[in-house]
Write a protein that holds these residues in place. Structure first.
Motif, short mmCIF file in Angstrom:
data_model
loop_
_atom_site.label_atom_id
_atom_site.label_comp_id
_atom_site.label_asym_id
_atom_site.label_seq_id
_atom_site.Cartn_x
_atom_site.Cartn_y
_atom_site.Cartn_z
N ALA A 135 2.38 1.77 -3.47
CA ALA A 135 1.42 2.32 -4.43
C ALA A 135 1.35 3.83 -4.29
O ALA A 135 1.29 4.56 -5.27
CB ALA A 135 0.04 1.70 -4.22
N TRP B 224 4.56 11.12 -7.86
CA TRP B 224 4.78 12.06 -8.98
C TRP B 224 3.55 12.16 -9.88
O TRP B 224 3.30 13.20 -10.48
CB TRP B 224 6.02 11.65 -9.78
N VAL B 225 2.76 11.08 -9.95
CA VAL B 225 1.55 11.09 -10.78
C VAL B 225 0.50 12.00 -10.13
O VAL B 225 -0.12 12.84 -10.78
CB VAL B 225 0.99 9.66 -10.95
N THR B 226 0.31 11.80 -8.84
CA THR B 226 -0.65 12.61 -8.10
C THR B 226 -0.26 14.08 -8.15
O THR B 226 -1.10 14.97 -8.36
CB THR B 226 -0.72 12.10 -6.64
N GLU B 227 1.04 14.35 -7.99
CA GLU B 227 1.52 15.75 -8.06
C GLU B 227 1.24 16.34 -9.44
O GLU B 227 0.84 17.49 -9.56
CB GLU B 227 3.04 15.80 -7.79
N ALA B 228 1.45 15.53 -10.49
CA ALA B 228 1.21 16.01 -11.85
C ALA B 228 -0.26 16.35 -12.06
O ALA B 228 -0.60 17.38 -12.64
CB ALA B 228 1.65 14.96 -12.87
N ALA B 229 -1.14 15.47 -11.56
CA ALA B 229 -2.58 15.71 -11.73
C ALA B 229 -2.98 16.98 -11.01
O ALA B 229 -3.77 17.79 -11.54
CB ALA B 229 -3.37 14.51 -11.20
N ALA C 190 -1.00 19.57 -10.30
CA ALA C 190 -0.41 20.71 -11.01
C ALA C 190 -1.21 21.03 -12.28
O ALA C 190 -1.48 22.19 -12.58
CB ALA C 190 1.05 20.42 -11.36
N TYR C 191 -1.59 20.00 -13.00
CA TYR C 191 -2.35 20.17 -14.23
C TYR C 191 -3.69 20.85 -13.94
O TYR C 191 -4.09 21.80 -14.61
CB TYR C 191 -2.57 18.82 -14.91
N ASN D 56 4.12 6.37 -6.85
CA ASN D 56 3.32 7.12 -7.81
C ASN D 56 3.03 8.53 -7.34
O ASN D 56 2.16 9.20 -7.90
CB ASN D 56 1.98 6.40 -8.04
N ARG E 157 0.84 -1.20 0.00
CA ARG E 157 0.00 0.00 0.00
C ARG E 157 0.87 1.26 0.00
O ARG E 157 0.59 2.24 -0.68
CB ARG E 157 -0.93 -0.01 1.23
#
Lengths: 303, 324
Positions: free
Chosen positions: B301, B307-312, B314-315, B305, B298
Motif C-alpha cells: 500500500a 508516487w501518489v504521496t509524492e504528487a500530493a 509536490a502539488y 502508491n 501494508r
C-alpha cells in the motif's frame, strides 16, 4: 473508575441500550416505513428496471472502490474511499429495495429463499445478464490515478442525473436522489481534488493521470445513450434521460482536466447502452463471483 | 481536571531533579501529562512504543476482516463491515497523531512496522477462513481489546487517554455488532451454527493471549503501572475478560474450548486452563500463519502508491509558493 464500570456494564447487555453506542443502528431495512405505492399510469416493470440501472451502477462501483480498502496511499484515503463506497452501497440498497417493492426481481427469487430480503436477492442471486450497470463502473480500477479519474467521471454523470431526479414523480426516487445529491457532490469533489494533485503534481503523476483519463474516456460511449425504459419514464416525469446531461458532464470534466493541466481525450461516439440491456464483459462476471460466492453457498441462511 | 504547569524554566540551568519531582507529583495526584510538559525520557519512549504498537494493530487489524469486504453475504453485513474497517483506519490515525505529540513521526513509525522493528498485536496474524470469524473477532477480539483499553482512557498521558475514549466507544459498538452477527448465525442453518463454534474454537485461546504474558513474566509492567500508563495487571484484565465472556457464550449457545473452565464459587470468578505461551511467542515473533502476508500488504500500500504521496506533496508545495 466510573467510566470504566459503565462500559463494562454496557458490554454485559447483549441487547438494548441504544444510547451508549457510538452511532445508531442505521444499517437496517432500507425502505422501512416508506410509502412504496407506484405512481399512477406507471408500468411497475419500467420503474423497477430503472431502479436496477441506478442501483447496479452504485453497487458495482462500491465493490470496485472497496478493493482499495487496506491498499490506499494514505490512511486518510482509506477512510475517504470507504466513505464513498459506503454512500454508494447505501444508494444501491435503497434502489434495489425499490425495484423489489414493485415486484422486479428477475430470476433471483427462484434461487433465494423467502427469508432473504429483496435487496439481497437482487444483489446476490442475479446472473450477469440480469445486471443493468454500465461499463464505466465495471472496468477494473487500474492504478490510483485511473481510479480517481473513473470516480470523477462516474460521480459527475450520476450527480447530473440525480440532481434532476429530485423532482421525479416517484416520491421514493425523489427522496433517494435528494439524499444522493449531497453524497455525490462530495464524491465528485474528492475525486476532482485528486485529479488536480496528480495532473499538476510530479512528472510521473501527470503521466499516470493522463493515462487514466485516456483509459476511462472511451467508457463514456454508452453513458449518454438512453434505453427505451428511460425514455418512457422520462416522458412520464419519473426518470432522467442521460442524453440531457451531456453538456453539464462534458463541461465539468473539461474544466477539471484543464485545471489539472491534463489533455481532454477525444469524446467517444455514442454507442448503444449495452450494459443497461444486460450485455457485459468478463470483468463483471469476475466481480460478481467475489460479491455473490458466499451468499450463494448458503441460499437458506440468514445473516 | 488540569495539571499544574510543568514548563521548563526559560533560562538558568535545568533542574532535572525538580522537574522529576513535579512530574511525580502530577502522576501521584492522578492528573494528566500534556505534550508540552517535561517528562522523563523513559516515559516518553515507553509511551511512543505502546501507542505506536496500538496504532499498528489498528491498521493491520483492518486486514483479517477486510478479507471479507468483497464477499460479505448480505448488503447490510457489507455496510456494517465496511464501516467497521473504516473506523479502524480512523483509530490508527488518532493514535499515530497521539504518538506525534511525543515527537514521533507517522512515516517513520510505518517504516518501523513494515521493517518489523515494531510489533503489532499478534492476534491479527491468525487467518479468517469463514464469515463467522468476522463475528467472533467482533465479540472476542474487540471484547478483549476493550477490556485492555477502557483503563487506558485514564492513562496519565492526556492525548492518549482522550484518543482512547473515542476508540473505546467505537470498539464497543463493533463488539455488539459482532455478537449480533453470531446470534443471527446461531439462529440460522446447522452449517452456520457449526461455523460459529469452529470460529470460537480457533479464537478463544488467542484472545486470552491478547492481555500479554502473565504478571510474573511481564518485565515492563511494573514501571508502566508506576507511571500511570498502565492501570491494571495483565492477569487481572484477563480474568475480567473471562468472567465477562463466559455468560455471553452461554447466551450464544457456544462452548468455550477449555475443559478446565469453571466458576469458583468461593471467589465468584472463573478458573481456566493453562495458556500455551510458546505459541504466543512464536506468533508474536513473526511465525504466525499470516504475518508475512499482513506486512507485505501494508508495504505494498505504501510502496505501490509512493508516487501518489509524492504528487500530493509536490502539488502542495507548488501551490503554497503560488499563494506566497
Amino acid at each position: 473508575m466510573a467510566h470504566e464500570e459503565t462500559v463494562y456494564d454496557a458490554l454485559d447487555h447483549a441487547h438494548g441500550g441504544e444510547g451508549q453506542w457510538a452511532f445508531g443502528t442505521g444499517f437496517d431495512e432500507p425502505l422501512a416505513g416508506v410509502d412504496t405505492t407506484v405512481p399512477e399510469g406507471i408500468d411497475p416493470a419500467d420503474l423497477g428496471a430503472y431502479c436496477l440501472m441506478l442501483g447496479d451502477d452504485a453497487l458495482v462501483l462500491a465493490q470496485r472502490l472497496t478493493q482499495w480498502v487496506t491498499a490506499s496511499p494514505e490512511l486518510e484515503e482509506e477512510v475517504a474511499v470507504a466513505n464513498v463506497a459506503l454512500d454508494l452501497l447505501g444508494q444501491a440498497r435503497l434502489l434495489l429495495a425499490r425495484a423489489g417493492s414493485v415486484g422486479v426481481l428477475g430470476r433471483s427469487r427462484t434461487r433465494a429463499t423467502g427469508s432473504i430480503p429483496d435487496e439481497d436477492a437482487l444483489a446476490f442471486f442475479r446472473d450477469p445478464d440480469e445486471f443493468r450497470s454500465t461499463g464505466l463502473v465495471e472496468a477494473p480500477n487500474g492504478d490510483f490515478g485511473q481510479t480517481m479519474v473513473r470516480l470523477l467521471v462516474a460521480a459527475t454523470t450520476r450527480l447530473a442525473v440525480f440532481a434532476q431526479l429530485r423532482t421525479s414523480r416517484d416520491p421514493v426516487l425523489a427522496a433517494i436522489a435528494a439524499k444522493g445529491v449531497n453524497e455525490l457532490t462530495y464524491h465528485r469533489d474528492h475525486a476532482a481534488r485528486w485529479v488536480l494533485r496528480l495532473g499538476d503534481g510530479t512528472e510521473e503523476s501527470h503521466r499516470r493521470g493522463q493515462a487514466g483519463a485516456d483509459a476511462v474516456w472511451p467508457l463514456l460511449a454508452e453513458v449518454f445513450s438512453p434505453t427505451d425504459v428511460e425514455q418512457r419514464l422520462t416522458a412520464a416525469g419519473i426518470a432522467v434521460d442521460p442524453a440531457g446531461t451531456r453538456d453539464e458532464v462534458t463541461g465539468v470534466l473539461t474544466q477539471v482536466l484543464g485545471q489539472a493541466t491534463l489533455g481532454v481525450p477525444a469524446w467517444p461516439a455514442d454507442a448503444p447502452p449495452r450494459g443497461r440491456l444486460g450485455e457485459h464483459g468478463p470483468e463483471l462476471t469476475e466481480l460478481l463471483a467475489d460479491l455473490q460466492g458466499l451468499a450463494r453457498q448458503h441460499p437458506a441462511a440468514t445473516w | 481536571m488540569s495539571a499544574p504547569a510543568l514548563e521548563r524554566p526559560a533560562d538558568g540551568p535545568v533542574d532535572t531533579a525538580a522537574l522529576q519531582q513535579q512530574f511525580d507529583a502530577v502522576i501521584a495526584a492522578g492528573h494528566r501529562i500534556e505534550p508540552r510538559d517535561w517528562m522523563p525520557e523513559g516515559y516518553r519512549k515507553t509511551l511512543i512504543r505502546q501507542i505506536a504498537q496500538h496504532a499498528h494493530s489498528e491498521i493491520i487489524g483492518m486486514q483479517p476482516e477486510g478479507d471479507w469486504l468483497l464477499s460479505a453475504p448480505s448488503l447490510r453485513r457489507k455496510a456494517i463491515l465496511l464501516a467497521k474497517v473504516q473506523d479502524e483506519a480512523g483509530h490508527g490515525m488518532y493514535l499515530y497523531s497521539a504518538a506525534e505529540t511525543l515527537g514521533a513521526d507517522r512515516a517513520d513509525l510505518t517504516d518501523k512496522l513494515i521493517t518489523r522493528k515494531q510489533k503489532y498485536s499478534s492476534i491479527f496474524n491468525y487467518p479468517t477462513p469463514t464469515y463467522a470469524d468476522v463475528g467472533v473477532i467482533g465479540w472476542l477480539v474487540d471484547g478483549a481489546a476493550i477490556c485492555n483499553q477502557v483503563p487506558l482512557c485514564r492513562s496519565s498521558y492526556g492525548p492518549y487517554a482522550r484518543a482512547m475514549i473515542r476508540v473505546c466507544k467505537e470498539e464497543s459498538f463493533h463488539q455488539r455488532q459482532g455478537y449480533e452477527l453470531l446470534m443471527t448465525m446461531m439462529r440460522g442453518t446447522p452449517e452456520q451454527r457449526a461455523m460459529v463454534q469452529d470460529a470460537v474454537d480457533r479464537w478463544w485461546w488467542p484472545s486470552l493471549m491478547m492481555f500479554g504474558p502473565p504478571d510474573d513474566d511481564s518485565p515492563n509492567s511494573a514501571q508502566s503501572m508506576a507511571w500511570g500508563i498502565k492501570r491494571h495487571s495483565n492477569d487481572e484484565l484477563r480474568q475480567r475478560y473471562v468472567d465477562m465472556s463466559v455468560p455471553q457464550a452461554e447466551v450464544l449457545g457456544v462452548t468455550l474450548p477449555d475443559p478446565e473452565l469453571a466458576l469458583d464459587p468461593a471467589t465468584g470468578r472463573h478458573r481456566f486452563g493453562a495458556i500455551d505461551w510458546d505459541e504466543f511467542k512464536q506468533v508474536i515473533s513473526g511465525s504466525g500463519p499470516a504475518n508475512a502476508e499482513r506486512i507485505a500488504r501494508r508495504r505494498a500500500a505504501r510502496d505501490d502508491n509512493a508516487w501518489v504521496t509524492e504528487a500530493a506533496t509536490a502539488y502542495a508545495a507548488k501551490h503554497a509558493a503560488d499563494a506566497a
